[in-house]
Design an enzyme around this catalytic site. Structure first.
Site, PDB file in Angstrom:
ATOM      1  N   PRO A 139       0.762  -1.095  -0.067  1.00 36.84           N
ATOM      2  CG  PRO A 139       0.010  -0.775   2.117  1.00 36.84           C
ATOM      3  CD  PRO A 139       0.538  -2.174   1.112  1.00 36.84           C
ATOM      4  CB  SER A 195       6.039  -3.514  -4.447  1.00 36.60           C
ATOM      5  OG  SER A 195       6.587  -4.384  -4.942  1.00 36.60           O
ATOM      6  CG  ASP A 197      13.419  -3.704  -8.005  1.00 33.37           C
ATOM      7  OD1 ASP A 197      12.803  -4.568  -8.836  1.00 33.37           O
ATOM      8  OD2 ASP A 197      14.225  -2.740  -8.339  1.00 33.37           O
ATOM      9  N   GLY A 198      11.468  -3.810  -3.433  1.00 32.94           N
ATOM     10  CA  GLY A 198      11.390  -4.211  -1.892  1.00 32.94           C
ATOM     11  C   GLY A 198      10.747  -5.712  -1.966  1.00 32.94           C
ATOM     12  NE  ARG A 292      11.627   4.644  -0.242  1.00 35.72           N
ATOM     13  CZ  ARG A 292      12.072   3.828  -1.205  1.00 35.72           C
ATOM     14  NH1 ARG A 292      11.612   4.079  -2.379  1.00 35.72           N
ATOM     15  NH2 ARG A 292      12.614   2.872  -0.825  1.00 35.72           N
ATOM     16  NE  ARG A 298      14.265   6.866  -3.534  1.00 41.42           N
ATOM     17  CZ  ARG A 298      15.022   6.081  -3.022  1.00 41.42           C
ATOM     18  NH1 ARG A 298      16.304   6.231  -2.425  1.00 41.42           N
ATOM     19  NH2 ARG A 298      14.745   4.634  -2.999  1.00 41.42           N
ATOM     20  CG  ASP A 468      17.969  -7.702  -3.978  1.00 44.73           C
ATOM     21  OD1 ASP A 468      19.037  -7.508  -4.782  1.00 44.73           O
ATOM     22  OD2 ASP A 468      17.506  -8.702  -3.829  1.00 44.73           O
ATOM     23  N   GLY A 469      18.219  -2.828  -3.028  1.00 45.21           N
ATOM     24  CA  GLY A 469      17.850  -1.757  -2.526  1.00 45.21           C
ATOM     25  C   GLY A 469      17.377  -1.638  -0.986  1.00 45.21           C
TER      26      GLY A 469
END
Length: 502
Positions: A139, A195, A197-198, A292, A298, A468-469
């Site tokens: 979300p 989403s 990549d998280g 963000r 960013r 992966d961030g």
């Protein structure tokens, strides 16, 4: 079995359902190698053509249109008509569901049913139809717009292709790990993350945490509908940042084995599917969480801020190198990308699942962990003036950032890039533009190695390491690649949707 082009077989007269049928008395539907060609000779063809003209060839008559077979979603026969559903390009970054409907008679149905079967066979090829998808929505993804992006752009495409959808909203950080860890493997073909990549990072790790993690990672594919800042998984697998075009990619996606990397720190072990970074890239990513709202920009902002400070990140670095010559890396990329799928027998679904039954947990670490003695055959790389360390499992990190052009989905190697922190600011700025143009790989200041493993030990007490961030503890880590351990949905089983090294 008849050819998709019966005209090439003069010894066997073409049967009508093999290539062309006539519907609605004056509309011919012809299957070519890559398109559905529609010729409408009805007097009122203009009104019908309004719903089915994504492409018109200048060499064809005005009543002829072509629809790419890749865009065909479904076809069915109801009591009075043939209905063909497809994804039509509304503009370059979006597709919408469109339907063609043609009246048919009862006596025509057998031939049309055979033709429709042929249409769907060509449209899907070796891709699985009507995939069973577990859809997870973050979300907070896409500046809080992930749910609306999915329902507006992704869901209509998936539904039109008759995918079976089970939608769930994640409730807290790490929730997707728990969902994947408890997932019914018999109920789903793929987990689709709405989403950045998280969420895929969590899903891969949740699948890997299971007692049968190796089997889970082989059986359940992971896909991404882009709703975040980077969306690297979507760019690599489908070459797009569009939610609807990515949904079409999922519908037509091929089950593709991908290499995953084990990251060990102290007693922990996690899985990485995208990249690991230390230095300027890690700081540009993780130290810009507070902005963000800027989206992907960013990263550029963070890079420039840290570049002006001219910072170095000293470390000890050792790498288990396989290839370190750029020309040899290019040749490896070319030879591997040209292999036929049949050459990858060890990475078929059946072979991977069979291997998982013999050894159900994650693969044993060939090189141990960061706490073990360093293997003697690893190359020690000078890290006193490290400016950037970046290791990639995939090619594209975000839009226009093809950072690892020689990366391959399942060659069993990771790409390690190191750049000295003392290079001039002008050279660093040039690197940013050369990433977009494809010249980054060949810059002499950019050191690239194909590797099986590496160990990195930071000298400083505080800083950033990104996997992966996601931020992990700023301490020693060791990484080791596992060939074809994970599964994604992708356009190609052999290469990512990125331009390879020139």
């Amino acid at each position: 079995m008849s050819s998709s082009n019966p005209a090439l077989e003069p010894s066997e007269p073409p049967r009508q359902h093999d290539s062309t049928i006539i519907v609605d008395k004056a509309v011919s539907l012809t299957l070519s190698s890559d398109s559905l060609l529609i010729v409408d000779d009805r007097s009122h063809h203009k009104s019908a053509r309004g719903c089915c003209a994504p492409f018109k060839s200048s060499t064809q008559s005005e009543s002829t249109v072509a629809i790419s077979l890749y865009n065909i979603l479904d076809a069915e026969i109801n009591p009075t008509s043939l209905v063909i559903t497809y994804a039509q390009h509304s503009h370059k970054d979006n597709v919408t569901v469109t339907a063609l409907r043609y009246a048919i008679g009862e006596t025509e149905k057998p031939a049309i049913e055979a033709w429709m079967t042929r249409l769907l066979d060509l449209a899907y090829g070796s891709a699985q139809r009507r995939k069973r998808l577990k859809v997870l929505i973050n979300p907070h993804g896409g500046k809080g717009n992930a749910a609306s992006l999915y329902h507006k752009y992704g869901a209509p495409i998936l539904a039109a292709a008759r995918c079976h959808l089970d939608v769930q909203t994640t409730e807290y950080n790490g929730h997707a790990i728990k969902i994947a860890e408890e997932l019914d493997l018999d109920a789903y073909d793929a987990v689709v993350c709405c989403s950045g990549d998280g969420l895929p990072y969590e899903v891969f790790n949740g699948l890997g945490k299971r007692s049968n993690g190796r089997e889970a990672l082989a059986r359940v594919a992971v896909a991404l509908l882009p709703c975040g800042s980077g969306n690297g998984l979507t760019w690599n697998c489908f070459g797009t940042g569009s939610n609807s075009i990515a949904a079409l990619g999922i519908v037509k996606g091929l089950r593709t084995p991908i290499d995953l990397v084990s990251v060990t720190q102290k007693d922990s072990r996690t899985l990485s599917f995208l990249s690991q970074s230390f230095g300027i890239v890690a700081e540009s990513d993780l130290a810009t969480e507070h902005i963000r709202w800027m989206g992907a920009q960013r990263f550029t902002y963070g890079f420039l801020v840290r570049l002006l400070r001219r910072t170095v990140w000293p470390c000890d670095l050792a790498v288990k190198v396989v290839l370190d010559d750029k020309q040899a890396i290019k040749e490896h990329y070319k030879s591997f990308s040209l292999k036929e799928d049949e050459d990858a027998d060890s990475l078929t679904d059946r072979s991977r699942i069979d291997a998982a039954h013999k050894s159900p947990g994650l693969p044993k670490l060939q090189f141990g962990t960061v706490q073990d003695e360093l293997p003697g055959d690893w190359e020690v790389v000078s890290g006193e003036t490290m400016g950037n360390f970046y290791a990639g499992n995939m090619a594209i990190m975000s839009k226009d950032a093809n950072f690892f052009p020689a990366s391959l989905p399942n060659d069993g190697l990771m790409d390690v890039v190191t750049i000295d922190g003392n290079v001039s600011r002008s050279t660093s700025l040039k690197m940013m533009t050369e990433i977009e143009t494809g010249g980054f790989f060949d810059m002499p200041e950019v050191h690239i190695r194909k590797a099986l493993a590496y160990r990195l030990v930071p000298h400083q007490k505080e800083g950033y390491i990104s996997v992966d961030g996601e931020r992990i503890p700023f301490e020693a880590l060791q990484c080791e690649v596992h060939q074809g351990l994970g599964t994604v949905l992708s356009k190609s089983k052999r290469v990512y949707q990125a331009e390879g090294p020139k």
